[in-house]
Design a protein around this motif. Structure first.
Motif: not given
Length: 262
Positions: A232-243
């Motif tokens: 739940a650290l937000g869209p930056v970390s989750e977007g980085l993981f997906v990328w």
């Protein structure tokens, strides 16, 4: 007569009157607040609690905080911090500290509930301060929607909108708020431990604090409705993981396709 009239109209007279009014108002407010806090802080403690708490303090806390909790170079004065501060710090195991550092870490408590109560009684007897909250404010039956709004305005910039915690400066951090008791959440708001500001009743009312606790307990119980929240650290970390994951899949597929062609 003319000279007297000129003195009354002196431009500094208005400033002097304004300063006197501000000092008088501030003094009356401070006295009223002190009286209310003093009553609240000593209501639930007996003389025996205070006496036993003094013995525990002398044996376990005075090394850093000094005899009479007046403070030393290794620890601040505790006069006026109130029972709530002691109940929070000792109840969460942050005090006594394991070692000096930028922040006290939560760990298993070294004192049982009775001893924590006695230590709180002793420190409360030294000067008025925030008291341990009443049970009615800790039932997590407030307005979760209002609590969510208050949390996002006052707390999310450090603790994250999902209360997952976050990094601060110089090795400090705002902790995650999952699995924190309702009492300790309330006490943290009224005492401002570590780098946290104090949210007194003028900033956030007792009902507002109850609403915040309700919101936190609701999101803790509901979990993540969208599946894995990746901390739940937000869209930056989750977007980085997906990328990274997506790029890895593309590279793996390219290697597999190339090997098939050859």
């Amino acid at each position: 007569m003319k000279a007297l009239s000129q003195k009354r109209r002196h431009p500094l007279a208005a400033i002097a009157l304004l300063l006197m009014g501000l000092l008088l108002t501030g003094g009356l407010y401070a006295v009223a607040t002190t009286v209310n806090e003093a009553k609240a802080s000593t209501t639930s403690f007996s003389a025996n609690d205070t006496e036993e708490g003094g013995k525990l303090f002398a044996a376990n806390c005075a090394t850093c905080h000094g005899m009479g909790a007046s403070g030393t170079k290794d620890g601040p004065s505790l006069v006026g911090v109130g029972a709530a501060a002691v109940d929070f710090q000792v109840g969460t195991g942050r005090m006594p500290m394991q070692m000096n550092g930028p922040q006290a870490y939560k760990k298993p408590a070294q004192f049982n509930d009775e001893q924590t109560h006695q230590l709180s009684a002793y420190v409360a007897s030294l000067g008025p301060g925030p008291s341990i909250p009443e049970e009615g404010l800790l039932d997590a039956k407030g307005n979760a929607a209002e609590g969510g709004e208050l949390f996002r305005v006052n707390c999310a910039m450090c603790h994250n909108a999902a209360a997952a915690g976050g990094a601060l400066t110089r090795g400090k951090f705002a902790p995650a708020l999952a699995d924190v008791s309702e009492k300790h959440i309330y006490e943290a708001m009224v005492t401002g431990p570590q780098n946290m500001p104090v949210f007194n009743d003028a900033n956030v009312s007792p009902e507002g604090k109850r609403d915040i606790i309700t919101f936190l307990k609701q999101i803790e119980a509901n979990g993540s409705p969208g599946g894995a929240d990746l901390g739940a650290l937000g869209p930056v970390s989750e977007g980085l993981f997906v990328w990274i994951a997506g790029l890895g899949v593309i590279i793996a597929f390219t290697i597999w396709l190339t090997s098939r062609t050859s």
